[in-house]
Design a protein around this motif. Structure first.
Motif, PDB file in Angstrom:
ATOM      1  N   ALA A 206      -6.962  -6.811 -24.958  1.00  0.00           N
ATOM      2  CA  ALA A 206      -7.880  -7.200 -23.890  1.00  0.00           C
ATOM      3  C   ALA A 206      -7.661  -8.681 -23.594  1.00  0.00           C
ATOM      4  N   HIS A 207      -7.821  -9.040 -22.326  1.00  0.00           N
ATOM      5  CA  HIS A 207      -7.555 -10.425 -21.937  1.00  0.00           C
ATOM      6  C   HIS A 207      -8.686 -10.926 -21.047  1.00  0.00           C
ATOM      7  N   LEU A 208      -9.251 -12.066 -21.422  1.00  0.00           N
ATOM      8  CA  LEU A 208     -10.406 -12.614 -20.718  1.00  0.00           C
ATOM      9  C   LEU A 208      -9.979 -13.422 -19.499  1.00  0.00           C
ATOM     10  N   HIS A 209     -10.558 -13.082 -18.372  1.00  0.00           N
ATOM     11  CA  HIS A 209     -10.395 -13.848 -17.136  1.00  0.00           C
ATOM     12  C   HIS A 209     -11.587 -14.783 -16.950  1.00  0.00           C
ATOM     13  N   HIS A 210     -12.762 -14.336 -17.398  1.00  0.00           N
ATOM     14  CA  HIS A 210     -13.990 -15.126 -17.338  1.00  0.00           C
ATOM     15  C   HIS A 210     -14.422 -15.464 -18.759  1.00  0.00           C
ATOM     16  N   ILE A 211     -14.618 -16.744 -19.013  1.00  0.00           N
ATOM     17  CA  ILE A 211     -14.979 -17.178 -20.359  1.00  0.00           C
ATOM     18  C   ILE A 211     -16.418 -17.661 -20.403  1.00  0.00           C
ATOM     19  N   ASN A 212     -16.937 -18.097 -19.283  1.00  0.00           N
ATOM     20  CA  ASN A 212     -18.361 -18.413 -19.192  1.00  0.00           C
ATOM     21  C   ASN A 212     -18.854 -18.007 -17.808  1.00  0.00           C
ATOM     22  N   PRO A 213     -19.720 -16.989 -17.705  1.00  0.00           N
ATOM     23  CA  PRO A 213     -20.182 -16.167 -18.825  1.00  0.00           C
ATOM     24  C   PRO A 213     -19.119 -15.162 -19.243  1.00  0.00           C
ATOM     25  N   PHE A 214     -19.215 -14.707 -20.485  1.00  0.00           N
ATOM     26  CA  PHE A 214     -18.344 -13.629 -20.935  1.00  0.00           C
ATOM     27  C   PHE A 214     -18.702 -12.337 -20.188  1.00  0.00           C
ATOM     28  N   PRO A 215     -17.742 -11.438 -20.037  1.00  0.00           N
ATOM     29  CA  PRO A 215     -18.080 -10.111 -19.482  1.00  0.00           C
ATOM     30  C   PRO A 215     -19.193  -9.462 -20.302  1.00  0.00           C
ATOM     31  N   ARG A 216     -20.067  -8.751 -19.638  1.00  0.00           N
ATOM     32  CA  ARG A 216     -21.245  -8.204 -20.306  1.00  0.00           C
ATOM     33  C   ARG A 216     -20.914  -7.160 -21.363  1.00  0.00           C
ATOM     34  N   ASN A 217     -19.744  -6.532 -21.239  1.00  0.00           N
ATOM     35  CA  ASN A 217     -19.393  -5.496 -22.215  1.00  0.00           C
ATOM     36  C   ASN A 217     -18.553  -6.031 -23.363  1.00  0.00           C
ATOM     37  N   LEU A 218     -18.359  -7.359 -23.435  1.00  0.00           N
ATOM     38  CA  LEU A 218     -17.470  -7.900 -24.466  1.00  0.00           C
ATOM     39  C   LEU A 218     -17.982  -7.582 -25.869  1.00  0.00           C
ATOM     40  N   GLY A 219     -19.264  -7.754 -26.117  1.00  0.00           N
ATOM     41  CA  GLY A 219     -19.794  -7.480 -27.450  1.00  0.00           C
ATOM     42  C   GLY A 219     -19.570  -6.044 -27.868  1.00  0.00           C
ATOM     43  N   GLU A 220     -19.783  -5.114 -26.948  1.00  0.00           N
ATOM     44  CA  GLU A 220     -19.580  -3.692 -27.263  1.00  0.00           C
ATOM     45  C   GLU A 220     -18.118  -3.408 -27.549  1.00  0.00           C
ATOM     46  N   VAL A 221     -17.213  -4.062 -26.785  1.00  0.00           N
ATOM     47  CA  VAL A 221     -15.774  -3.876 -27.010  1.00  0.00           C
ATOM     48  C   VAL A 221     -15.386  -4.366 -28.392  1.00  0.00           C
ATOM     49  N   LEU A 222     -15.854  -5.539 -28.773  1.00  0.00           N
ATOM     50  CA  LEU A 222     -15.478  -6.116 -30.063  1.00  0.00           C
ATOM     51  C   LEU A 222     -15.916  -5.239 -31.229  1.00  0.00           C
ATOM     52  N   LYS A 223     -17.057  -4.594 -31.093  1.00  0.00           N
ATOM     53  CA  LYS A 223     -17.593  -3.784 -32.190  1.00  0.00           C
ATOM     54  C   LYS A 223     -16.826  -2.479 -32.399  1.00  0.00           C
ATOM     55  N   ARG A 224     -15.985  -2.117 -31.442  1.00  0.00           N
ATOM     56  CA  ARG A 224     -15.216  -0.875 -31.595  1.00  0.00           C
ATOM     57  C   ARG A 224     -14.098  -0.995 -32.625  1.00  0.00           C
ATOM     58  N   TYR A 225     -13.696  -2.214 -32.950  1.00  0.00           N
ATOM     59  CA  TYR A 225     -12.470  -2.396 -33.731  1.00  0.00           C
ATOM     60  C   TYR A 225     -12.760  -3.032 -35.085  1.00  0.00           C
ATOM     61  N   GLU A 226     -11.971  -2.623 -36.058  1.00  0.00           N
ATOM     62  CA  GLU A 226     -12.139  -3.148 -37.408  1.00  0.00           C
ATOM     63  C   GLU A 226     -11.722  -4.608 -37.504  1.00  0.00           C
ATOM     64  N   LYS A 227     -10.747  -4.985 -36.687  1.00  0.00           N
ATOM     65  CA  LYS A 227     -10.225  -6.344 -36.769  1.00  0.00           C
ATOM     66  C   LYS A 227      -9.931  -6.842 -35.353  1.00  0.00           C
ATOM     67  N   VAL A 228     -10.276  -8.119 -35.100  1.00  0.00           N
ATOM     68  CA  VAL A 228      -9.997  -8.767 -33.824  1.00  0.00           C
ATOM     69  C   VAL A 228      -9.137  -9.992 -34.090  1.00  0.00           C
ATOM     70  N   VAL A 229      -7.975 -10.050 -33.443  1.00  0.00           N
ATOM     71  CA  VAL A 229      -7.052 -11.181 -33.586  1.00  0.00           C
ATOM     72  C   VAL A 229      -7.035 -11.955 -32.274  1.00  0.00           C
ATOM     73  N   VAL A 230      -7.198 -13.281 -32.376  1.00  0.00           N
ATOM     74  CA  VAL A 230      -7.266 -14.129 -31.181  1.00  0.00           C
ATOM     75  C   VAL A 230      -6.158 -15.181 -31.246  1.00  0.00           C
ATOM     76  N   PRO A 231      -5.019 -14.956 -30.570  1.00  0.00           N
ATOM     77  CA  PRO A 231      -3.971 -15.980 -30.516  1.00  0.00           C
ATOM     78  C   PRO A 231      -4.315 -17.035 -29.462  1.00  0.00           C
ATOM     79  N   GLU A 232      -4.206 -18.298 -29.841  1.00  0.00           N
ATOM     80  CA  GLU A 232      -4.503 -19.389 -28.905  1.00  0.00           C
ATOM     81  C   GLU A 232      -3.583 -20.570 -29.153  1.00  0.00           C
TER      82      GLU A 232
END
Length: 643
Positions: free
Chosen positions: A573-599
């Motif tokens: 998944a790739h964020l286009h809007h960072i403030n505010p975050f998309p409203r479904n971001l929290g639900e998306v994150l909870k679906r996965y055991e691990k979240v990796v954020v390369p920056e």
């Protein structure tokens, strides 16, 4: 060569087309699916122009492509030194690609410094074309070569093509009335002609470009065209190049339409113009030149016919001050800068938050802190954009993901600013700004309607029945205040940085009012309408989600393709809007055991994710001034899957 052209950066199925046929003149022509070329030389050798022309012809031919210009930070480093090396990398293919590639298949090195600075990136078997005229004893010593690498066997693992580019160029131009120094300057066009022959690039566009570029010096124009043709003919006749290569157009990659090659800064400039036309507002840019944002100022200054006004201010503070004044006057107002300039503009951004006026702050990020790495890329301004102001001063943040996407990001930032009456940050970076890719020119019917309605008269009735204008009377849906053009009869109102009284806009020191206004401004930003986050989870059974923002999109997507091509399961998944975050971001994150954020920072988005969603985001960071390589990301993501 065949074994090298399937770049480890973005290999998806391991297939490399290796068809071979015999062309006229007896030389073989080999069919490839992709090639990565890097031109490298002194900053005065014209490598950026050479790469840009090869890119333009490749785009007109119909290949998909991605580029990586790499400039030295010094304005003019000493000739022949490592700090002065300038390079331009181009990845082009007959199918969809996402990055400039990890490792060049072909290196054109104009001197020993260019060879030494880039040889570490080449895989074994890659082709190296070197200008042997520059490999003098003094030039070799200047960069630390104890012996000549063209003769000591250190390049035996590569396909080496020693070519006296300078001598051949001077010989080709002997009929022109030029000094030797003037003739030598055309050696980059000789090299371009040779590479154009090797990869069957069109030639007419480059010849027209040279004729136009040097129109005031017809002799120089003719000499450059002659050098370009001489390079082509050299490839055709020399025995050292027995094979040329074809990379077919990427016909299946592009939907029907009109395409052009575009860089991120150019796309962003066009997006700002398009936004102003769709809003039916004049565009005003108040800016101070700073690398790598200056190209936007240069480009917009060429478009006065579209109602664009550009103001090159004496400093960063004056630039944003003029832009905010233009916003007060009813323009679509923009200021462009990089990280150091954002720091200087912070007080005026806070003023724009308080005044609740639309203003676009375009930050083309570079390496920092302070002057840092002016010509390199980074993503380290995110927290500055989010919080780099005194008081509670929330600002929406939008981030494009590719050079072409900068066009859409500019329009989206303008939509938010105009709809919600707020300053908006647009976070691009040097990688996107200078890189390029094909862009489909949109029809105007595809663009959103951004027209705004200015305040026309009173909007509040007092207890005694008197109708008055309240500058902070809000739209109940967006919480935006009315936008009143100065000079409109009956709409006179007080403006300034001191806290406003709700509704009237009068100066207020009341604690309860300040609490209300702070919370209302935050609620306005929290309520900005942004699309839900889209998740690419091919089979729906991935345990790991890789979450990115901005220019990491290409390397992340290429790495994800590699993992899936090897049978792995991973979601992206790739964020286009960072403030505010998309409203479904929290639900998306909870679906996965691990979240990796390369920056390309030390974990700024990961910090925001952890704080807001209490998710143990795993941060993978790089701050070397260069974009991620897809191969390294693929290894990191594979470890996350296997862990």
């Amino acid at each position: 060569m065949t074994s090298q052209v399937s770049s480890p950066a973005e290999q998806t199925d391991g297939t490399v087309l290796g068809e071979q046929r015999e062309a006229a003149g007896g030389k073989d022509v080999r069919r490839l699916d992709r090639v990565i070329i890097r031109f490298a030389g002194d900053s005065g050798d014209g490598m950026q122009l050479t790469g840009d022309r090869f890119t333009s012809e490749t785009a007109s031919f119909g290949n998909d492509l991605s580029t990586l210009p790499n400039f030295p930070a010094e304005i003019r480093a000493p000739a022949g030194t490592l700090p002065g090396v300038s390079s331009f990398q181009l990845h082009f293919a007959d199918h969809d690609i996402l990055t400039p590639g990890d490792a060049p298949n072909v290196l054109v090195a104009m001197n020993p410094a260019a060879l030494k600075a880039n040889i570490g990136d080449l895989p074994r078997g890659a082709e190296i074309i070197v200008n042997t005229d520059e490999f003098t004893k003094r030039a070799l010593q200047k960069v630390g070569y104890a012996s000549n690498p063209l003769e000591d066997g250190s390049l035996d693992g590569y396909s080496l093509h020693p070519v006296p580019l300078t001598t051949l160029t001077v010989e080709a131009l002997k009929e022109f009335d030029l000094t030797r120094k003037e003739a030598e300057r055309s050696k980059n066009m000789f090299a371009l002609g040779l590479l154009s022959w090797m990869y069957h690039r069109p030639t007419e566009g480059t010849e027209r470009f040279l004729t136009s570029k040097f129109a005031k010096r017809p002799d120089i124009a003719a000499a450059n065209v002659a050098a370009y043709r001489a390079g082509w003919n050299f490839g055709e006749t020399t025995e050292d190049f027995a094979v040329s290569y074809e990379v077919a157009p990427a016909a299946a990659t592009f939907p029907p339409g009109v395409y052009r090659n575009i860089s991120g800064n150019l796309a962003l400039a066009y997006g700002l113009i398009a936004a102003s036309r769709q809003a039916d507002l004049p565009l005003f840019l108040g800016s101070y030149p700073i690398t790598p944002a200056s190209d936007i100022l240069h480009e917009l200054s060429r478009h006065k016919n579209f109602g664009v006004r550009t103001f090159q201010a004496e400093d960063e503070i004056a630039g944003i001050g003029a832009a905010l004044g233009a916003a007060f006057g009813g323009s679509l107002a923009v200021t462009t800068t990089s990280g150091p300039g954002v720091a200087l503009k912070s007080e005026t951004i806070g003023l724009a938050v308080s005044l609740e006026l639309p203003l676009l702050i375009v930050d083309i990020q570079r390496g920092g802190p302070s002057t840092g790495l002016p010509t390199k890329t980074e993503q380290a301004d995110l927290l500055q954009a989010m919080y780099g102001r005194n008081g509670e001063a929330p600002v929406p943040v939008v981030a494009p993901r590719t050079p072409a996407d900068c066009f859409d990001a500019a329009i989206e930032a303008a939509r938010i600013a105009l709809t919600y009456r707020t300053p908006v940050f647009l976070l691009s970076d040097g990688y996107l700004a200078n890189g390029s890719e094909p862009w489909r020119v949109p029809d105007t019917e595809e663009l959103p309607d951004l027209r705004v309605r200015f305040a026309q008269g009173p909007n509040h009735t007092m207890d005694d029945g008197t109708e008055v204008f309240w500058p902070y009377q809000r739209d109940p849906r967006t919480l935006a205040r009315p936008w009143a053009i100065p000079g409109t009869p009956g709409l006179e109102h007080r403006i300034g940085g001191i806290e406003k009284q709700d509704g009237t806009g009068n100066i207020s020191y009341d604690p309860a009012n300040h609490d209300f206004m702070v919370r209302t401004r935050q609620a306005k930003i929290d309520g900005v309408d942004v699309p839900d986050l889209e998740v690419d989870d091919a089979d729906g059974d991935a345990r790991v989600l890789v979450l990115g923002w901005g220019s990491t999109y290409g390397p992340i997507t290429a790495a994800v393709r590699r993992i899936r091509g090897a049978g792995g399961a991973i979601a992206q998944a790739h964020l286009h809007h960072i403030n505010p975050f998309p409203r479904n971001l929290g639900e998306v994150l909870k679906r996965y055991e691990k979240v990796v954020v390369p920056e390309m920072n030390l974990g700024q988005l990961a910090t925001l994710i952890r704080a807001k969603y209490l998710v143990d985001a795993h941060s993978y960071n790089q701050v070397n001034g260069m974009p991620f390589k897809a191969e390294q990301l693929a290894e990191v993501l594979k470890e996350a899957i296997d862990d």
